[in-house]
Design a protein around this motif. Structure first.
Motif, mmCIF file in Angstrom:
data_model
loop_
_atom_site.group_PDB
_atom_site.id
_atom_site.type_symbol
_atom_site.label_atom_id
_atom_site.label_comp_id
_atom_site.label_asym_id
_atom_site.label_seq_id
_atom_site.Cartn_x
_atom_site.Cartn_y
_atom_site.Cartn_z
ATOM 1 N N TYR A 146 0.813 -1.218 0.000
ATOM 2 C CA TYR A 146 0.000 0.000 0.000
ATOM 3 C C TYR A 146 0.848 1.269 0.000
ATOM 4 N N GLU A 147 2.100 1.173 0.447
ATOM 5 C CA GLU A 147 2.995 2.333 0.331
ATOM 6 C C GLU A 147 3.264 2.627 -1.144
ATOM 7 N N ASN A 148 3.358 1.568 -1.937
ATOM 8 C CA ASN A 148 3.513 1.725 -3.386
ATOM 9 C C ASN A 148 2.261 2.364 -3.981
ATOM 10 N N GLU A 149 1.088 1.932 -3.525
ATOM 11 C CA GLU A 149 -0.154 2.514 -4.035
ATOM 12 C C GLU A 149 -0.265 3.988 -3.659
ATOM 13 N N ALA A 150 0.162 4.327 -2.428
ATOM 14 C CA ALA A 150 0.136 5.735 -2.003
ATOM 15 C C ALA A 150 0.987 6.581 -2.942
ATOM 16 N N GLN A 151 2.155 6.046 -3.315
ATOM 17 C CA GLN A 151 3.036 6.757 -4.249
ATOM 18 C C GLN A 151 2.386 6.893 -5.622
ATOM 19 N N ASN A 152 1.720 5.819 -6.065
ATOM 20 C CA ASN A 152 1.012 5.867 -7.357
ATOM 21 C C ASN A 152 -0.079 6.934 -7.360
ATOM 22 N N LEU A 153 -0.835 7.002 -6.271
ATOM 23 C CA LEU A 153 -1.900 8.007 -6.158
ATOM 24 C C LEU A 153 -1.326 9.416 -6.311
ATOM 25 N N LYS A 154 -0.152 9.623 -5.712
ATOM 26 C CA LYS A 154 0.471 10.952 -5.774
ATOM 27 C C LYS A 154 0.974 11.273 -7.179
ATOM 28 N N ILE A 155 1.612 10.285 -7.849
ATOM 29 C CA ILE A 155 2.169 10.597 -9.176
ATOM 30 C C ILE A 155 1.070 10.739 -10.228
ATOM 31 N N PHE A 156 -0.016 9.951 -10.097
ATOM 32 C CA PHE A 156 -1.122 10.116 -11.042
ATOM 33 C C PHE A 156 -1.872 11.416 -10.753
ATOM 34 N N GLY A 157 -1.989 11.774 -9.480
ATOM 35 C CA GLY A 157 -2.597 13.058 -9.115
ATOM 36 C C GLY A 157 -1.829 14.215 -9.729
ATOM 37 N N GLU A 158 -0.508 14.120 -9.707
ATOM 38 C CA GLU A 158 0.346 15.149 -10.303
ATOM 39 C C GLU A 158 0.183 15.162 -11.829
ATOM 40 N N PHE A 159 0.144 13.971 -12.439
ATOM 41 C CA PHE A 159 0.016 13.890 -13.896
ATOM 42 C C PHE A 159 -1.292 14.520 -14.372
ATOM 43 N N HIS A 160 -2.382 14.308 -13.616
ATOM 44 C CA HIS A 160 -3.709 14.800 -14.026
ATOM 45 C C HIS A 160 -4.066 16.148 -13.395
ATOM 46 N N LYS A 161 -3.093 16.840 -12.792
ATOM 47 C CA LYS A 161 -3.414 18.053 -12.025
ATOM 48 C C LYS A 161 -4.018 19.173 -12.880
ATOM 49 N N ILE A 207 -3.711 10.172 3.204
ATOM 50 C CA ILE A 207 -3.455 10.647 4.577
ATOM 51 C C ILE A 207 -2.247 9.869 5.089
ATOM 52 N N ASP A 208 -1.058 10.441 4.917
ATOM 53 C CA ASP A 208 0.188 9.722 5.217
ATOM 54 C C ASP A 208 0.277 9.256 6.666
ATOM 55 N N SER A 209 -0.255 10.067 7.602
ATOM 56 C CA SER A 209 -0.124 9.741 9.032
ATOM 57 C C SER A 209 -0.849 8.458 9.402
ATOM 58 N N HIS A 210 -1.828 8.054 8.589
ATOM 59 C CA HIS A 210 -2.640 6.873 8.893
ATOM 60 C C HIS A 210 -2.494 5.803 7.798
ATOM 61 N N SER A 211 -1.329 5.774 7.170
ATOM 62 C CA SER A 211 -1.088 4.809 6.092
ATOM 63 C C SER A 211 0.220 4.074 6.313
ATOM 64 N N THR A 212 0.205 2.766 5.995
ATOM 65 C CA THR A 212 1.400 1.923 6.095
ATOM 66 C C THR A 212 1.398 0.972 4.902
ATOM 67 N N ARG A 213 2.222 -0.048 4.972
ATOM 68 C CA ARG A 213 2.294 -1.036 3.893
ATOM 69 C C ARG A 213 0.986 -1.814 3.733
ATOM 70 N N ARG A 214 0.213 -1.978 4.834
ATOM 71 C CA ARG A 214 -1.009 -2.795 4.766
ATOM 72 C C ARG A 214 -2.282 -2.028 5.125
ATOM 73 N N VAL A 215 -2.169 -0.769 5.436
ATOM 74 C CA VAL A 215 -3.339 0.082 5.692
ATOM 75 C C VAL A 215 -3.146 1.380 4.911
ATOM 76 N N LEU A 216 -4.177 1.770 4.146
ATOM 77 C CA LEU A 216 -4.091 2.989 3.345
ATOM 78 C C LEU A 216 -5.322 3.845 3.647
ATOM 79 N N THR A 217 -5.080 5.059 4.149
ATOM 80 C CA THR A 217 -6.175 5.970 4.470
ATOM 81 C C THR A 217 -6.190 7.111 3.461
ATOM 82 N N LEU A 218 -7.361 7.316 2.872
ATOM 83 C CA LEU A 218 -7.529 8.329 1.822
ATOM 84 C C LEU A 218 -8.688 9.247 2.158
#
Length: 434
Positions: free
Chosen positions: A201-216, A227-238
């Motif tokens: 899920y850390e990889n997915e968090a990074q993907n969300l950021k780069i696609f967000g930037e691409f489509h900005k 929400i980085d403070s509540h996200s880890t490898r196995r929990v992703l908070t958006l």
């Protein structure tokens, strides 16, 4: 009450081993009776395939995790398995029974290191959505921000490799992998790579950021904020970003003009990611998109992302140009470059390419809007599937571009379900120009 999941590696292995033994026994029994050697008994063979498919689909659906995800991919990859399996595995796209809430709570607290009451104002017990490797719950932060929390099922990441190995063995012993070993190796290698990324899920968090930037610069595309403070490898908070599921896109709220606008925007998203970003959202099914009556598109789930090699994108572009121009000798070479055609085999009859071209190219050859609601491209493809057997040795699953094909097929179904009426010829031509 949801069934307690099989999360231990040994438990999963035994469950899969039982499935493998059952499938192998079914295949051996039918082969011994000669049903796989008689042309006249296609019905018996189909029944046997259906029984094996049901056994595999039931086991994968119960287990979740990597094997269930492979089942979903297999159901969309028609040259991977016989149609009976594609049909049985399709239900894995829709049926993902929820994980018990106590398991979710344990996983969240274990990953984030605090009691749920300290982490969130509330975490809703009823799942917002459930899928093959994780489950999504609605929640609210203590500062009042509404969020969704994606929680990975325990044990699925540790079991990924052994699950894949066992599933491959089941398909092999069931006589279902009708392709050379090196092709199977490449195919399962690609699936494993995408799964490993999706389980992180850390990889997915990074993907969300780069696609967000691409489509900005496209305000009509919304990609949730991490929400980085509540996200880890196995929990992703958006941050919670809502829209209408495709089943809620009704004529009362969406005019035909709006639907057509959404259709053009879906095409732009797909073509931009393929030709410009060279990195695609690889899981384009209806649950990963939402819509708003102002024409906004919300995109979810960036776990399955495929970074494309520039030479693959270029070969794809050239193959499309050749098909549009009916230059079939060039098309043949570009398909070899894509890894879809076996270069050592003789050139393909141009009439064969012309047949497929005339079916698949229809939305792109006319300046008049194409009515996707009435589209029957999928039926025409299904009707011609038997012609593939004539050239079975000449083609192979295009491992490098398999997610491009998956993306295009997924978008076709979205445009059809939305009832889009649009002409994409001039738009496609802009992307194809060097």
């Amino acid at each position: 009450m949801a069934k307690k999941p099989v999360t231990s590696r040994s438990g999963r292995f035994l469950k899969l081993a039982g499935m493998t033994a059952s499938v192998a026994s079914e295949y051996a029994g039918q082969k011994a009776r000669g049903l796989f050697r008689t042309v006249d008994d296609e019905g018996a063979k189909s029944e046997s395939y259906t029984r094996m498919a049901s056994q595999i689909a039931d086991t994968l659906g119960e287990m979740k995790g990597a094997v269930m995800k492979v089942g979903q991919i297999a159901s969309q990859t028609q040259d991977f398995l016989p149609k009976e399996f594609s049909e049985a595995l399709e239900k894995l796209q829709k049926e993902a029974p929820p994980m018990p809430f106590e398991v979710i709570l344990e996983q969240v607290e274990s990953e984030l290191g605090k009691p749920v009451s300290e982490l969130f104002e509330y975490l809703q017990e009823t799942p917002y959505a459930s899928a093959s490797i994780g489950q999504v719950h609605r929640a609210r932060m203590h500062d009042g921000t509404d969020v969704i929390v994606k929680v990975q099922y325990p044990g699925v990441d540790e079991s990924c490799d052994s699950d894949l190995k066992q599933l491959r063995m089941a398909l092999k012993l069931g006589g279902l992998l009708k392709m050379p070993k090196e092709t199977v190796d490449l195919l399962f290698g690609e699936i494993r790579e995408r799964l490993k990324e999706e389980l992180d899920y850390e990889n997915e968090a990074q993907n969300l950021k780069i696609f967000g930037e691409f489509h900005k610069d496209q305000p009509w595309v919304i990609i949730p904020t991490v929400i980085d403070s509540h996200s880890t490898r196995r929990v992703l908070t958006l941050e919670l970003v809502e829209g209408d599921h495709i089943s809620k896109v009704t004529p009362e709220r969406y005019s035909q003009e709006t639907l057509n606008l959404i259709g053009h925007r879906i095409f732009t998203i797909m073509a931009d990611q393929l030709f410009r970003f060279q990195c695609i959202h690889g899981d384009p099914h209806a649950g990963n998109f939402a819509y708003r009556p102002d024409g906004t598109i919300v995109m979810y789930d960036f776990g399955c992302v495929k970074k494309l090699k520039p030479e693959i994108v270029e070969a794809y572009r050239k193959a499309l140009i050749s098909a549009l121009e009916e230059d079939y000798s060039s098309l043949d070479q570009h398909l070899i470059d894509l890894g879809a055609r076996v270069g050592s085999q003789p050139a393909i009859d141009e009439a064969y390419y012309a047949m497929w071209r005339d079916i698949l190219i229809v939305p792109f050859v006319d300046d008049e809007p194409y009515d996707f609601a009435e589209a029957d491209i999928h039926k025409q493809v299904a009707a011609k599937t038997s012609t593939v057997f004539k050239y079975l040795d000449s083609f192979k699953p295009p491992v490098e571009s398999i997610f491009i094909d998956r993306m295009i097929a997924g978008h076709y179904w979205m445009l059809k379900r939305l009832g889009v009426q649009a002409a994409f010829k001039s738009e496609l031509e802009k992307y194809l120009q060097a």
